[in-house]
Design an enzyme around this catalytic site. Structure first.
Site, PDB file in Angstrom:
ATOM      1  N   GLU A  50       1.073   4.006 -15.649  1.00  0.00           N
ATOM      2  CA  GLU A  50       1.787   4.714 -14.664  1.00  0.00           C
ATOM      3  C   GLU A  50       3.126   5.222 -15.162  1.00  0.00           C
ATOM      4  O   GLU A  50       3.935   4.575 -15.654  1.00  0.00           O
ATOM      5  CB  GLU A  50       1.835   3.932 -13.274  1.00  0.00           C
ATOM      6  CG  GLU A  50       0.612   4.191 -12.479  1.00  0.00           C
ATOM      7  CD  GLU A  50       0.645   3.537 -11.287  1.00  0.00           C
ATOM      8  OE1 GLU A  50      -0.277   3.414 -10.447  1.00  0.00           O
ATOM      9  OE2 GLU A  50       1.890   2.879 -10.937  1.00  0.00           O
ATOM     10  N   LYS A  74      -7.041  -0.084  -6.139  1.00  0.00           N
ATOM     11  CA  LYS A  74      -5.931   0.979  -6.278  1.00  0.00           C
ATOM     12  C   LYS A  74      -6.465   2.139  -7.215  1.00  0.00           C
ATOM     13  O   LYS A  74      -6.174   3.246  -6.856  1.00  0.00           O
ATOM     14  CB  LYS A  74      -5.012   0.218  -6.983  1.00  0.00           C
ATOM     15  CG  LYS A  74      -4.101  -0.616  -6.070  1.00  0.00           C
ATOM     16  CD  LYS A  74      -2.818  -1.119  -6.902  1.00  0.00           C
ATOM     17  CE  LYS A  74      -2.331  -2.108  -5.574  1.00  0.00           C
ATOM     18  NZ  LYS A  74      -1.377  -2.853  -6.345  1.00  0.00           N
ATOM     19  N   ARG A 102      -4.586  -3.495   7.044  1.00  0.00           N
ATOM     20  CA  ARG A 102      -4.351  -4.437   7.834  1.00  0.00           C
ATOM     21  C   ARG A 102      -3.394  -4.321   8.577  1.00  0.00           C
ATOM     22  O   ARG A 102      -2.593  -3.124   8.345  1.00  0.00           O
ATOM     23  CB  ARG A 102      -4.033  -5.786   7.109  1.00  0.00           C
ATOM     24  CG  ARG A 102      -3.133  -5.526   5.877  1.00  0.00           C
ATOM     25  CD  ARG A 102      -2.752  -6.526   5.395  1.00  0.00           C
ATOM     26  NE  ARG A 102      -2.031  -6.456   4.212  1.00  0.00           N
ATOM     27  CZ  ARG A 102      -0.634  -6.233   3.929  1.00  0.00           C
ATOM     28  NH1 ARG A 102       0.185  -6.101   5.157  1.00  0.00           N
ATOM     29  NH2 ARG A 102       0.092  -5.953   2.826  1.00  0.00           N
TER      30      ARG A 102
END
Lengths: 463, 219
Positions: free
Chosen positions: A206, A112, A306
């Site tokens: 964040e 990430k 995916r």
């Protein structure tokens, strides 16, 4: 040589991959663990092997060799985003095709912080926050001040921050911080938790986006440098633990009123997603997840390298030469090196599709997963409904306790949002799932929660 | 719970008539059976030594992804129903390769019989279990038969459907931890015993039962 795929997964996604293989005329082999012996993916497979664990790379590859497979489809979850597995599949002495993007793309986009840094460098908006792990409190406090100021300048009222374990995920190791005084103890707590659980005490900070919609862009790239998208999905309706429960495609309703131009925002997030995909020569299906705020700002959250559980709602609204797309078939075709055979202008978007995740859980008691035996699962045969389930309808089914108690996916299609929503609610009234828990009580499901939350589709929700 | 002496006699007779337990030896993963290291009727030993540091008798060799793994006996006994037909063949995980006919020891007989005499905390779900860290530390420090628990105490942590759930003791009264019936992180089937407890006042009675079994089962 004829291709043969090892399906390295279980349940409904194994069944969907089996169906795609049959449509493409490709042979396949199924694996299962002892607990899954009653699953329909085992019943319907002609060739199957019992393994010790769906996460055991050695067992999967031993079966692939023994059965003469040439490719591995990882499905979702388990090893699907494990770059070491993808690398091993393609680099071993008997290499196989990994049905997914390159292992380098999985490694880099799955990290990430690295993804965020790269996206920032490419001018793609990401959630304001640290792009390197923070290990000390003084640095954390400095970052906090900077971030609160940045959020304020973005117009966020009463800004707050999320302190997260770098190695965490799925809602684990996250706490909110609203003031400078709260930071130090929270930082220490998360750092200790991260070290205890993940062996890595790295922490990221964040900004918290208080009100948002969770949008996804469905992309497909080929080995020939072709890129198309299959529109957007809206996955805002989740459990309190950030697990998706209802998804809808397209991502914005064209009947809703927004304070911004939804078509423009959709176009921008699609273009940014493709820009990042191109930087990695991304050559499979993939999902770019975004947060959109009520004033039309948007931030890239993460990339899922995916096939997604909810891929089929995008497929339902995407038509090529008037035929609905099958994204699993497309994923397999591009992995085998085929060209797409169409371009973006050939994809026409029509209608709306909703996916409901039917789960044995107690939504009134912290969404605790429930085990027990399903004695009846049935639904009406309807032309606009596709049900995906591994649960047998002809005999009782004991829910394995090693996995999430997902029972079925109900995928509803309609011409308009209103029609699809109405059909969805009709279905939820008619679907029957009955069972008993392991201590003899009536087995609960999340159907009431799904009905209640259908009314919130396309709404901005508070985090 | 109490066992009447007459009933204890019946149980002991039952064990005397068949003092064995059959343990299946299954493949732990897929692979090729490359070699059998025992034959039908061979006596095998489980791990031994103070810390079980001496491994059990080698039984067979399983090869997977070019790695050879020797599967060893986890318990004493004699080999039976050896599947020699599987030599050189690829086997699935959980395939039974042989059985070990294990003679029950005095301690095992005591443990089996006390299942009828103790208050049992059973597995509420098929799941993996571990003693709660506080309780494990207490047992390590004080030993079994000494640690007391009461209503509301955290006994175990259950790993179930990817979540960890604490299991609290729900009964009134004070109990002693008498026996532990599982290994940490081992998958335990629902309703199987996890912990055996007894009220403090019943400890002398249990000790009498144990002495009686020891008399009847001296080895």
């Amino acid at each position: 040589m004829k291709e043969k795929i090892l399906i390295a997964n279980r349940g409904e996604i194994a069944l969907r991959i089996m169906e795609a293989c049959e449509d493409l005329g490709v042979d396949y082999v199924v694996v299962y663990t002892k607990e899954d012996e009653e699953s329909l993916h085992v019943r319907y497979a002609k060739e199957k092997y019992r393994i010790c664990d769906y996460r055991d790379m050695n067992d999967l590859l031993a079966v692939a060799d023994e059965s003469g497979c040439t490719a591995v489809h990882p499905g979702y979850g388990f090893l699907s985003e494990n770059f070491r597995f993808a690398r091993r599949v393609v680099k071993r002495s008997r290499p196989l095709i990994f049905i997914g993007p390159s292992w380098e793309a999985i490694r880099d986009l799955g990290n990430k912080l690295f993804m965020k840094k790269l996206a920032k460098d490419l001018g793609i908006p990401v959630i304001p926050g640290t792009t390197e792990p923070v290990y000390n409190e003084i640095e954390a406090e400095l970052k906090e001040e900077e971030l609160l100021e940045e959020l304020g300048s973005l117009g966020v009222q009463k800004p707050s921050l999320l302190v997260k374990a770098v190695a965490g995920g799925g809602g684990m190791g996250i706490e909110e911080v609203k003031s400078l005084e709260e930071l130090r103890p929270t930082f220490r707590k998360i750092r200790a938790y991260a070290k205890r659980l993940f062996g890595d005490e790295g922490v990221i900070i964040e900004g918290k986006i208080p009100v948002f919609q969770h949008l996804e862009v469905q992309l497909l790239g080929s080995k020939h440098g072709e890129y198309v998208h299959f529109g957007t999905r809206n996955c805002t309706i989740q459990s309190p633990y950030k697990q998706k429960r209802i998804e809808i495609a397209p991502g914005f309703s064209y009947q809703e009123t927004y304070s911004f131009d939804p078509k423009k925002v959709e176009e921008e997030i699609i273009n940014y997603s493709i820009k990042l995909a191109k930087a990695f020569n991304y050559d499979s299906v993939g999902t770019w997840e975004w947060l959109v705020t009520p004033d039309g700002k948007f931030y890239l959250m993460e990339v899922n390298t995916r096939i997604q559980v909810e891929n089929e709602i995008s497929a339902k609204i995407s038509f090529i030469e008037n035929k609905q797309v099958n994204l699993i078939k497309e994923q397999i075709r591009v992995a085998f090196g085929e060209k797409l055979g169409y371009s973006q202008k050939d994809i026409e978007f029509k209608g709306t599709s909703i996916e409901y995740r039917l789960i044995a859980e107690d939504t009134k008691k912290g969404f605790i997963p429930l085990s027990g035996t399903i004695t009846q699962i049935s639904w009406p045969e309807l032309p606009w409904l596709t049900m995906r389930t591994h649960v047998p309808q002809d005999k009782p089914y004991a829910i394995p306790t090693q996995f999430d108690p997902n029972l079925a996916l109900a995928i509803v299609y309609g011409e308009t949002f209103e029609e699809t929503k109405k059909r969805g609610l009709t279905l939820l009234d008619q679907i029957i799932i009955q069972g008993i828990t392991s201590d003899g009580k009536e087995l609960k499901t999340n159907i009431s929660f799904l009905k209640e939350k259908t009314e919130f589709l396309y709404k901005f929700l508070e985090a | 719970m109490k066992i009447e002496y007459e009933h204890l006699n019946v149980i002991l007779q039952k064990f005397k008539a068949n003092p064995y337990k059959i343990f299946k030896v299954n493949t732990i993963h897929t692979g090729y059976i490359r070699e059998f290291l025992v034959k039908e009727g061979d006596e095998v030993k489980g791990p031994s030594g103070k810390w079980l540091e001496k491994p059990g008798t080698p039984l067979f060799v399983l090869e997977r992804e070019k790695n050879l793994k020797t599967i060893r006996a986890h318990i004493n006994g004699w080999v039976q129903n050896l599947r020699t037909d599987l030599l050189g063949r690829f086997v699935e995980a959980e395939e039974t390769i042989l059985e070990i006919k294990h003679p029950l020891s005095q301690q095992e007989i005591i443990s089996e019989i006390l299942l009828s005499a103790l208050y049992l905390v059973k597995a509420p779900e098929t799941a993996k279990y571990v003693l709660s860290p506080g309780l494990a530390a207490k047992i390590e420090k004080e030993g079994l038969h000494k640690v007391r628990i009461k209503k509301g105490d955290e006994l175990l942590i259950m790993t179930f459907m990817k979540r960890e759930t604490p299991i609290l003791f729900k009964e009134d009264g004070v109990f002693l931890i008498y026996n532990i019936y599982f290994k940490p992180f081992q998958l335990v089937e629902r309703e199987q015993p996890l912990i055996g407890l007894c009220p403090e006042e019943q400890l002398p009675y249990l000790e009498k039962i144990v002495s009686r079994i020891k008399e009847e089962w001296p080895i």
